[in-house]
Write a protein that holds these residues in place. Sequence first.
Motif, PDB file in Angstrom:
ATOM      1  N   UNK A 103       0.861  -1.185   0.000  1.00  0.00           N
ATOM      2  CA  UNK A 103       0.000   0.000   0.000  1.00  0.00           C
ATOM      3  C   UNK A 103       0.898   1.235   0.000  1.00  0.00           C
ATOM      4  N   UNK A 104       0.671   2.129  -0.965  1.00  0.00           N
ATOM      5  CA  UNK A 104       1.471   3.359  -1.037  1.00  0.00           C
ATOM      6  C   UNK A 104       0.536   4.565  -0.931  1.00  0.00           C
ATOM      7  N   UNK A 105       0.893   5.507  -0.052  1.00  0.00           N
ATOM      8  CA  UNK A 105       0.151   6.758   0.070  1.00  0.00           C
ATOM      9  C   UNK A 105       0.896   7.860  -0.674  1.00  0.00           C
ATOM     10  N   UNK A 106       0.202   8.557  -1.561  1.00  0.00           N
ATOM     11  CA  UNK A 106       0.790   9.665  -2.324  1.00  0.00           C
ATOM     12  C   UNK A 106       0.199  10.964  -1.773  1.00  0.00           C
ATOM     13  N   UNK A 107       1.045  11.796  -1.148  1.00  0.00           N
ATOM     14  CA  UNK A 107       0.525  12.971  -0.432  1.00  0.00           C
ATOM     15  C   UNK A 107       1.154  14.273  -0.931  1.00  0.00           C
ATOM     16  N   UNK A 108       0.422  15.382  -0.664  1.00  0.00           N
ATOM     17  CA  UNK A 108       0.969  16.715  -0.995  1.00  0.00           C
ATOM     18  C   UNK A 108       2.032  17.105   0.018  1.00  0.00           C
ATOM     19  N   UNK A 109       1.752  16.794   1.265  1.00  0.00           N
ATOM     20  CA  UNK A 109       2.715  17.075   2.347  1.00  0.00           C
ATOM     21  C   UNK A 109       2.586  15.948   3.359  1.00  0.00           C
ATOM     22  N   UNK A 110       3.606  15.802   4.217  1.00  0.00           N
ATOM     23  CA  UNK A 110       3.616  14.625   5.086  1.00  0.00           C
ATOM     24  C   UNK A 110       3.276  14.939   6.544  1.00  0.00           C
ATOM     25  N   UNK A 144      -0.245   9.447 -10.352  1.00  0.00           N
ATOM     26  CA  UNK A 144      -1.223   9.441  -9.260  1.00  0.00           C
ATOM     27  C   UNK A 144      -1.431  10.854  -8.742  1.00  0.00           C
ATOM     28  N   UNK A 145      -2.691  11.258  -8.559  1.00  0.00           N
ATOM     29  CA  UNK A 145      -2.931  12.573  -7.957  1.00  0.00           C
ATOM     30  C   UNK A 145      -2.634  12.503  -6.457  1.00  0.00           C
ATOM     31  N   UNK A 146      -2.205  13.618  -5.907  1.00  0.00           N
ATOM     32  CA  UNK A 146      -1.800  13.622  -4.491  1.00  0.00           C
ATOM     33  C   UNK A 146      -3.007  13.381  -3.583  1.00  0.00           C
ATOM     34  N   UNK A 147      -2.672  12.976  -2.341  1.00  0.00           N
ATOM     35  CA  UNK A 147      -3.669  12.645  -1.308  1.00  0.00           C
ATOM     36  C   UNK A 147      -4.566  11.492  -1.731  1.00  0.00           C
ATOM     37  N   UNK A 148      -3.905  10.400  -2.145  1.00  0.00           N
ATOM     38  CA  UNK A 148      -4.660   9.192  -2.443  1.00  0.00           C
ATOM     39  C   UNK A 148      -3.787   7.993  -2.112  1.00  0.00           C
TER      40      UNK A 148
END
Length: 328
Positions: A103-110, A144-148
């Motif tokens: 599972x990978x989380x793609x985020x704008x900020x952490x 991938x769009x961020x926050x997903x």
Amino acid sequence: SSQNLSEEFAEAARQLKKEAPRIQFGKIDVTHQYDLRKEFNIQAFPTVKFFVNGSREDPIDCKGVRKASTFITWVKRRTGPSTVLINSTDQAEAIIKADDLAVIGFFRELDNDTVEVFCEAARDVPEMPFGMTASEDVCANYGIQRNSIVVFKKGKPVHHEVLEDGRQNKLGLTRLIKTFTLDLVTEYNIETSVKIFDVPVENHILLFTPVNSETFNEIYENYSAAAAEFRGKILFVLVDTNEARNGRIFEYFRIRDIDVPAVRILNLTSDARYKMPADEVTVENLKEFCQSYLSGKAKQHLSSEEIPEDWDKMPVKVLVGKNFNSII
């Protein structure tokens, strides 16, 4: 069984002794320790609880963990970071390809609430690796769009979930991710029954049908299509009515040979059962049934005799399932 779990637990203790000597493992036979059983409200066996900083208050339940390697991951994620920070595509690929699932989380900020919920979910799903990234390059590489979040199975993306800004429902996310440890539709048998109950989804839909029937392929295709839509909300189970060892389930749901194919929903918490009103197992009928159940509109299915014509003629009234609630 308790015996197997006990051996796996001991193996985890042995391995962690070198890596993390501060973490102590202990075993209690509560049949001889009634006060402890009462204090920690132990109702099911075996139960594993994790005590933090020497406090007896609110220990953390370790549920559904059955293998030494998963115990070790669970403990490590409780005492350290629960996800791997990814800075490059190579790093992401290594995590995705190392296991069957990732599972990978793609985020704008952490450092926002959504990331916190993702990390909390990772603590509760030790069966698979979790990684997170805010790298533009990595996000662009996977498109991938961020926050997903994306669930990868055997190296390929199988689910993409956009996370809302702000506080996400941790339990919902945990449930959704846990369902990927099962197939989209899980056939019920002795091996899978344990896994089915380990996934924290309380709504189960069951399709009762002979697997060798002529119409099986078409019915199964429809059932799988509906399953994809309700992943994380309702667990889709297949029960082969030709399998003699499944007899107890037929009795429990009062299913007879002439009733199949039959579809039922069971709520594990309330033990309430619901019968699909339509006879045909089409995608449309399944979706309608699941949606009406989730929105609270489905009628509970009570196994009941018909109401006798003279039920209220005498001073003592005759009650059956169908008139019990209204008369009471």
